[in-house]
Design a protein around this motif. Sequence first.
Motif, PDB file in Angstrom:
ATOM      1  N   LEU A 105      49.985  56.355 -45.721  1.00 32.79           N
ATOM      2  CA  LEU A 105      49.501  56.782 -44.415  1.00 32.79           C
ATOM      3  C   LEU A 105      50.647  56.925 -43.429  1.00 32.79           C
ATOM      4  CD1 LEU A 105      46.353  54.480 -44.129  1.00 32.79           C
ATOM      5  CD2 LEU A 105      46.419  56.891 -44.781  1.00 32.79           C
ATOM      6  N   PRO A 106      50.585  57.936 -42.566  1.00 32.28           N
ATOM      7  CA  PRO A 106      51.646  58.095 -41.563  1.00 32.28           C
ATOM      8  C   PRO A 106      51.581  56.978 -40.526  1.00 32.28           C
ATOM      9  CG  PRO A 106      49.849  59.623 -41.127  1.00 32.28           C
ATOM     10  CD  PRO A 106      49.555  58.983 -42.454  1.00 32.28           C
ATOM     11  N   GLU A 107      52.703  56.670 -39.941  1.00 30.63           N
ATOM     12  CA  GLU A 107      52.744  55.642 -38.915  1.00 30.63           C
ATOM     13  C   GLU A 107      52.093  56.165 -37.641  1.00 30.63           C
ATOM     14  OE1 GLU A 107      56.099  52.950 -36.520  1.00 30.63           O
ATOM     15  OE2 GLU A 107      56.673  54.205 -38.251  1.00 30.63           O
ATOM     16  N   LEU A 108      51.338  55.291 -36.980  1.00 29.43           N
ATOM     17  CA  LEU A 108      50.673  55.691 -35.742  1.00 29.43           C
ATOM     18  C   LEU A 108      51.665  55.627 -34.592  1.00 29.43           C
ATOM     19  CD1 LEU A 108      47.177  53.940 -36.049  1.00 29.43           C
ATOM     20  CD2 LEU A 108      47.697  56.375 -36.216  1.00 29.43           C
ATOM     21  N   ASN A 109      52.147  56.798 -34.193  1.00 27.74           N
ATOM     22  CA  ASN A 109      53.090  56.882 -33.079  1.00 27.74           C
ATOM     23  C   ASN A 109      52.966  58.268 -32.446  1.00 27.74           C
ATOM     24  OD1 ASN A 109      54.392  58.574 -34.901  1.00 27.74           O
ATOM     25  ND2 ASN A 109      55.801  56.973 -35.574  1.00 27.74           N
ATOM     26  N   ASP A 110      53.860  58.551 -31.526  1.00 27.79           N
ATOM     27  CA  ASP A 110      53.801  59.844 -30.834  1.00 27.79           C
ATOM     28  C   ASP A 110      54.048  61.000 -31.791  1.00 27.79           C
ATOM     29  OD1 ASP A 110      53.297  58.465 -28.538  1.00 27.79           O
ATOM     30  OD2 ASP A 110      55.329  58.638 -27.713  1.00 27.79           O
ATOM     31  N   ASP A 111      54.910  60.803 -32.784  1.00 31.49           N
ATOM     32  CA  ASP A 111      55.163  61.870 -33.757  1.00 31.49           C
ATOM     33  C   ASP A 111      53.873  62.246 -34.493  1.00 31.49           C
ATOM     34  OD1 ASP A 111      57.816  61.955 -33.065  1.00 31.49           O
ATOM     35  OD2 ASP A 111      58.462  60.595 -34.670  1.00 31.49           O
ATOM     36  N   PHE A 112      53.095  61.230 -34.864  1.00 22.92           N
ATOM     37  CA  PHE A 112      51.832  61.508 -35.541  1.00 22.92           C
ATOM     38  C   PHE A 112      50.883  62.279 -34.624  1.00 22.92           C
ATOM     39  CE2 PHE A 112      47.378  60.145 -36.085  1.00 22.92           C
ATOM     40  CZ  PHE A 112      47.123  60.740 -37.323  1.00 22.92           C
ATOM     41  N   ALA A 113      50.818  61.868 -33.351  1.00 21.45           N
ATOM     42  CA  ALA A 113      49.951  62.558 -32.397  1.00 21.45           C
ATOM     43  C   ALA A 113      50.324  64.030 -32.291  1.00 21.45           C
ATOM     44  CB  ALA A 113      50.034  61.893 -31.030  1.00 21.45           C
ATOM     45  N   GLN A 114      51.626  64.323 -32.274  1.00 23.26           N
ATOM     46  CA  GLN A 114      52.076  65.717 -32.179  1.00 23.26           C
ATOM     47  C   GLN A 114      51.750  66.497 -33.441  1.00 23.26           C
ATOM     48  OE1 GLN A 114      56.260  65.454 -31.157  1.00 23.26           O
ATOM     49  NE2 GLN A 114      55.832  64.098 -29.412  1.00 23.26           N
ATOM     50  N   GLU A 115      51.816  65.849 -34.592  1.00 25.40           N
ATOM     51  CA  GLU A 115      51.529  66.532 -35.857  1.00 25.40           C
ATOM     52  C   GLU A 115      50.025  66.762 -36.044  1.00 25.40           C
ATOM     53  OE1 GLU A 115      52.118  65.974 -40.702  1.00 25.40           O
ATOM     54  OE2 GLU A 115      52.659  64.360 -39.306  1.00 25.40           O
ATOM     55  N   ALA A 116      49.214  65.794 -35.610  1.00 25.98           N
ATOM     56  CA  ALA A 116      47.776  65.841 -35.887  1.00 25.98           C
ATOM     57  C   ALA A 116      46.969  66.497 -34.774  1.00 25.98           C
ATOM     58  CB  ALA A 116      47.249  64.424 -36.123  1.00 25.98           C
ATOM     59  N   SER A 117      47.570  66.763 -33.606  1.00 26.62           N
ATOM     60  CA  SER A 117      46.805  67.298 -32.479  1.00 26.62           C
ATOM     61  C   SER A 117      47.714  68.092 -31.567  1.00 26.62           C
ATOM     62  CB  SER A 117      46.158  66.143 -31.708  1.00 26.62           C
ATOM     63  OG  SER A 117      47.150  65.386 -31.029  1.00 26.62           O
ATOM     64  N   GLU A 118      47.103  68.551 -30.444  1.00 32.35           N
ATOM     65  CA  GLU A 118      47.884  69.285 -29.448  1.00 32.35           C
ATOM     66  C   GLU A 118      48.493  68.357 -28.408  1.00 32.35           C
ATOM     67  OE1 GLU A 118      43.594  69.390 -27.863  1.00 32.35           O
ATOM     68  OE2 GLU A 118      44.684  69.191 -29.754  1.00 32.35           O
ATOM     69  N   PHE A 119      48.353  67.032 -28.598  1.00 24.99           N
ATOM     70  CA  PHE A 119      48.845  66.070 -27.613  1.00 24.99           C
ATOM     71  C   PHE A 119      50.248  65.577 -27.967  1.00 24.99           C
ATOM     72  CE2 PHE A 119      44.193  65.802 -27.622  1.00 24.99           C
ATOM     73  CZ  PHE A 119      43.944  66.126 -26.296  1.00 24.99           C
ATOM     74  N   ASP A 120      50.972  65.192 -26.907  1.00 28.24           N
ATOM     75  CA  ASP A 120      52.361  64.772 -27.091  1.00 28.24           C
ATOM     76  C   ASP A 120      52.483  63.286 -27.391  1.00 28.24           C
ATOM     77  OD1 ASP A 120      53.372  67.336 -26.631  1.00 28.24           O
ATOM     78  OD2 ASP A 120      53.372  67.013 -24.450  1.00 28.24           O
ATOM     79  N   THR A 121      51.501  62.499 -26.961  1.00 25.79           N
ATOM     80  CA  THR A 121      51.614  61.053 -27.144  1.00 25.79           C
ATOM     81  C   THR A 121      50.370  60.491 -27.822  1.00 25.79           C
ATOM     82  OG1 THR A 121      50.598  60.443 -25.028  1.00 25.79           O
ATOM     83  CG2 THR A 121      52.965  60.926 -25.013  1.00 25.79           C
TER      84      THR A 121
END
Length: 459
Positions: free
Chosen positions: A244-260
């Motif tokens: 599983l990917p680590e839950l951080n800002d990078d994941f938010a950017q990869e999985a959605s349109e959000f930066d954080t």
Amino acid sequence: MKISVRNLEPTKAKLTITVDKDEFDPYLEQARKDIAEQITVPGFRKGHVPGKLVDQRVGFGAVAGEAVNKTIPDMYSKALDEKNIRPMAQPEIEVVEMPESASDDTKLKFTATVERRPEFELPNLEGLTIAVDKAEVSDDDVNNRLETLRQRFATLVGVDRPAQKGDFANIDLTAQIGDETVDSQEGVSYELGSGTMLDGLDEALDGLSAGEETTFESTLEGGEHEGEKAQVKVKVNSVKAEELPELNDDFAQEASEFDTLDELKAEIRKNIEADAEGRQASLARDAFIETLEAGLDLPLPKGVRKQNIDQQLKTAGLDGDDADPERKKQVEEEVDKMLRDQMVLDALAEKLNVQVSQADVYNFLGSIAQQYGMDPNMFIQALMRNGQIGSAVEEVARSKGMLEGMRAVSFTVDGEPLDLTNFLGSDEDDAQAQAEEDESVAAAAAAAAVADNLSTDAE
């Protein structure tokens, strides 16, 4: 027509119906006309054979039998309306007397034994306030939704250990019956614990490492040997585990349109809160029905209850006699609630004088057909052939009655008013929809009209 009613049980009545001669004679005449269209009598064109000759040709008994078959449904329906009996099943009909000749003054007399809705009084809706539990949104809800999203972005990584539940194994399968190989597959990817292939496969793979193999017995689920027992050899080529990917800002950017990650969590909470509004409406609906049923001692029709329980068990692949007692009890409780709810909502629809239109019926059945990926016309025609249109109309009436009833009361959550307009609509919405509908008729007439229209369209 003379009607007498004997209540056998709180939910069962026996009607004795005597049809006057002047009521039965038109059915006799129509029966003669119908038969005249089917027989040939020298000197007369089809359909123009005098009634007396029809009686002589086929016998008065055949004419009377045809007439009785048309008379009984009509007179039974009129008797139900006159005596305010609401049937919950088809009646058991027995003809007691009927004329044996054209000159016989004996009246048609028959009995109809039917399971009925018991008599009960619904509470007055005016000024009624119903408290509803609050549909909470917790941090766990947000975290669970986030974890589901995280799993969608998981990657498979090879592991040097025995396979376990949740792992993905690349396997080869060979099935043998005796000395004959009846099936084989190579390079199949399978998730341990999913139970999506052969019975026994999960147990066989558990604990195997890459390069190892084992044999187990299973029942084949396809092909020429479907249903037969076979010895299945399974070899593990590789074992991979989800990372599983680590839950951080990078994941938010990869999985959605959000930066954080915080922005992503806020959006998830917003979506869950929107879902919670729907759950709140469901809780209000349940509380509304519970309020209607509070204090009512509703006896259930035994035959209808048993039929529904048997059908539910059969649908679940269970035999009524051999079913697990706990599972059978669960089914019985579900059926009891369903019947109570139906009786109360039927009574509510009558109390509110709910009318069902052609559009109501068509839209309801069309939505069901869409859920199953079926053509609406074909679906409705299938219901017509099975005599199930009436059940669909009843469901529409219950739904409309419930919405109208819920709009007539007030709901609160934690003492504060609960606004359900987004889910219940308004009386003005119904009035507008009614104005746009060319005709609005009682349930039975609406069903017949829909059926006729669809049959014509199909032709």
